[in-house]
Design an enzyme around this catalytic site. Structure first.
Site, PDB file in Angstrom:
ATOM      1  N   GLY A 124      11.173   0.923   0.538  1.00  0.00           N
ATOM      2  CA  GLY A 124      11.887   0.003  -0.355  1.00  0.00           C
ATOM      3  C   GLY A 124      12.738  -1.000   0.400  1.00  0.00           C
ATOM      4  O   GLY A 124      13.252  -1.961  -0.190  1.00  0.00           O
ATOM      5  N   ILE A 125      12.904  -0.805   1.703  1.00  0.00           N
ATOM      6  CA  ILE A 125      13.800  -1.664   2.487  1.00  0.00           C
ATOM      7  C   ILE A 125      13.204  -3.061   2.650  1.00  0.00           C
ATOM      8  O   ILE A 125      13.831  -4.069   2.295  1.00  0.00           O
ATOM      9  CB  ILE A 125      14.112  -1.034   3.868  1.00  0.00           C
ATOM     10  CG1 ILE A 125      14.932   0.250   3.696  1.00  0.00           C
ATOM     11  CG2 ILE A 125      14.864  -2.032   4.763  1.00  0.00           C
ATOM     12  CD1 ILE A 125      15.121   1.059   4.974  1.00  0.00           C
ATOM     13  N   GLY A 126      11.993  -3.129   3.181  1.00  0.00           N
ATOM     14  CA  GLY A 126      11.399  -4.435   3.481  1.00  0.00           C
ATOM     15  C   GLY A 126      11.197  -5.289   2.243  1.00  0.00           C
ATOM     16  O   GLY A 126      11.506  -6.483   2.231  1.00  0.00           O
ATOM     17  N   HIS A 175      27.543  -2.615 -11.857  1.00  0.00           N
ATOM     18  CA  HIS A 175      28.330  -3.389 -10.888  1.00  0.00           C
ATOM     19  C   HIS A 175      27.606  -4.626 -10.379  1.00  0.00           C
ATOM     20  O   HIS A 175      28.241  -5.643 -10.132  1.00  0.00           O
ATOM     21  CB  HIS A 175      28.719  -2.509  -9.695  1.00  0.00           C
ATOM     22  CG  HIS A 175      29.777  -1.502 -10.015  1.00  0.00           C
ATOM     23  ND1 HIS A 175      30.516  -0.865  -9.045  1.00  0.00           N
ATOM     24  CD2 HIS A 175      30.221  -1.020 -11.194  1.00  0.00           C
ATOM     25  CE1 HIS A 175      31.378  -0.039  -9.625  1.00  0.00           C
ATOM     26  NE2 HIS A 175      31.213  -0.101 -10.929  1.00  0.00           N
ATOM     27  N   ARG A 178      35.541  -7.814 -13.546  1.00  0.00           N
ATOM     28  CA  ARG A 178      35.656  -8.219 -12.133  1.00  0.00           C
ATOM     29  C   ARG A 178      34.287  -8.306 -11.465  1.00  0.00           C
ATOM     30  O   ARG A 178      34.100  -9.044 -10.489  1.00  0.00           O
ATOM     31  CB  ARG A 178      36.545  -7.237 -11.352  1.00  0.00           C
ATOM     32  CG  ARG A 178      35.937  -5.834 -11.169  1.00  0.00           C
ATOM     33  CD  ARG A 178      36.962  -4.836 -10.673  1.00  0.00           C
ATOM     34  NE  ARG A 178      36.401  -3.510 -10.450  1.00  0.00           N
ATOM     35  CZ  ARG A 178      36.147  -2.624 -11.418  1.00  0.00           C
ATOM     36  NH1 ARG A 178      36.356  -2.931 -12.689  1.00  0.00           N
ATOM     37  NH2 ARG A 178      35.651  -1.423 -11.138  1.00  0.00           N
ATOM     38  N   HIS A 179      33.304  -7.562 -12.006  1.00  0.00           N
ATOM     39  CA  HIS A 179      31.972  -7.591 -11.405  1.00  0.00           C
ATOM     40  C   HIS A 179      31.288  -8.936 -11.623  1.00  0.00           C
ATOM     41  O   HIS A 179      30.432  -9.325 -10.836  1.00  0.00           O
ATOM     42  CB  HIS A 179      31.119  -6.450 -11.961  1.00  0.00           C
ATOM     43  CG  HIS A 179      31.763  -5.117 -11.777  1.00  0.00           C
ATOM     44  ND1 HIS A 179      32.059  -4.606 -10.534  1.00  0.00           N
ATOM     45  CD2 HIS A 179      32.212  -4.192 -12.671  1.00  0.00           C
ATOM     46  CE1 HIS A 179      32.653  -3.420 -10.664  1.00  0.00           C
ATOM     47  NE2 HIS A 179      32.757  -3.146 -11.952  1.00  0.00           N
ATOM     48  N   GLY A 196       7.040   1.309   1.337  1.00  0.00           N
ATOM     49  CA  GLY A 196       7.184   2.633   1.948  1.00  0.00           C
ATOM     50  C   GLY A 196       8.586   3.188   1.797  1.00  0.00           C
ATOM     51  O   GLY A 196       8.785   4.323   1.357  1.00  0.00           O
ATOM     52  N   HIS A 224       0.821  -1.224   0.000  1.00  0.00           N
ATOM     53  CA  HIS A 224       0.000   0.000   0.000  1.00  0.00           C
ATOM     54  C   HIS A 224       0.854   1.273   0.000  1.00  0.00           C
ATOM     55  O   HIS A 224       0.451   2.280  -0.544  1.00  0.00           O
ATOM     56  CB  HIS A 224      -0.954  -0.024   1.201  1.00  0.00           C
ATOM     57  CG  HIS A 224      -0.247  -0.343   2.492  1.00  0.00           C
ATOM     58  ND1 HIS A 224       0.253  -1.602   2.765  1.00  0.00           N
ATOM     59  CD2 HIS A 224       0.063   0.418   3.567  1.00  0.00           C
ATOM     60  CE1 HIS A 224       0.826  -1.594   3.969  1.00  0.00           C
ATOM     61  NE2 HIS A 224       0.727  -0.377   4.465  1.00  0.00           N
TER      62      HIS A 224
END
Lengths: 147, 147
Positions: B71-73, B101, B135-136, B69, B12
């Site tokens: 983007g973390i969770g 990267h 290297r990435h 809210g 939401h």
């Protein structure tokens, strides 16, 4: 005792910021478990994200701090494990939300994206903000049990 | 065909931003697999992070977009799966780095933290920026094989 131990690690892109954040942890009387890297030589960020995740999963530390260039890669690595809630934060608001809503046990920073003053602010908030519980407990529970 | 399909979902807190981002995807002629949520009723962000992860793992979509809210969770949820590299971005720089990267296949936003103009900019960059390889590749390979 491990509750007072903070595992911390970084790649070469997060080294300078890691060293600054360690000073705050030491000033607060926390035990620091520094899992590297220790110099500017190019290393692979997943190794360091996994190292902090392992320290928390093994009970050697209660929480963790991770730094790479943007914080993106090292947070992806740490979040491979259901016991880890690694929050990439950028300011006081996201640091607070990461604790209140997500019960984050690892805080992640980008050494190329977040300056030391803002990062120190975030780390203080991460250490001092309790989890909000309530509806957030159900959601955090789901993070421990991927479908 | 699934390369041209983008799975998108939100809770939401990310609904308004999701609807704005869908307009850009449609304007670019991409197929949109919208996995909800569709209204303002309070829902659990892990369900939506897992839904987009499943769509990519099953081959129903090539990439994903997630909004909650902060983007973390929702990014923690998606990153539970070794096939997913979900990047929480905040600006053009982090969007570009997430592709160059980290070879990110999911981009994550916070509806309460990133405004629509910046998010649209990030999404364009996410769609247009190739992976840097070299290297990435070794580091991204390690993200697929947690220790």
């Amino acid at each position: 005792m491990t509750d007072k131990t903070i595992a911390i690690a970084c790649d070469h892109g997060g080294l300078e910021l890691k060293n600054i954040l360690k000073e705050l942890l030491a000033a607060r009387g926390l035990q620091i478990l520094d899992l590297g890297t220790d110099d500017n030589q190019s290393v692979d960020y997943p190794d360091y994200g996994y190292a902090v995740a392992a320290a928390i999963r093994d009970g050697r530390a209660g929480r963790g701090v991770l730094c790479c260039g943007t914080g993106i890669g090292i947070s992806i690595a740490a979040n491979r494990y259901p016991e880890i809630r690694a929050a990439l934060v950028h300011d006081a608001f996201t640091a607070r939300m990461s604790r209140e809503h997500n019960d984050a046990n690892v805080i992640c920073f980008g050494g190329r994206t977040t300056g030391p003053g803002v990062a120190l602010d975030c780390l203080e908030i991460f250490l001092d903000t309790p989890f909000g519980g309530d509806r957030h407990s159900r959601r955090v529970g789901k993070l421990s049990n991927p479908a």
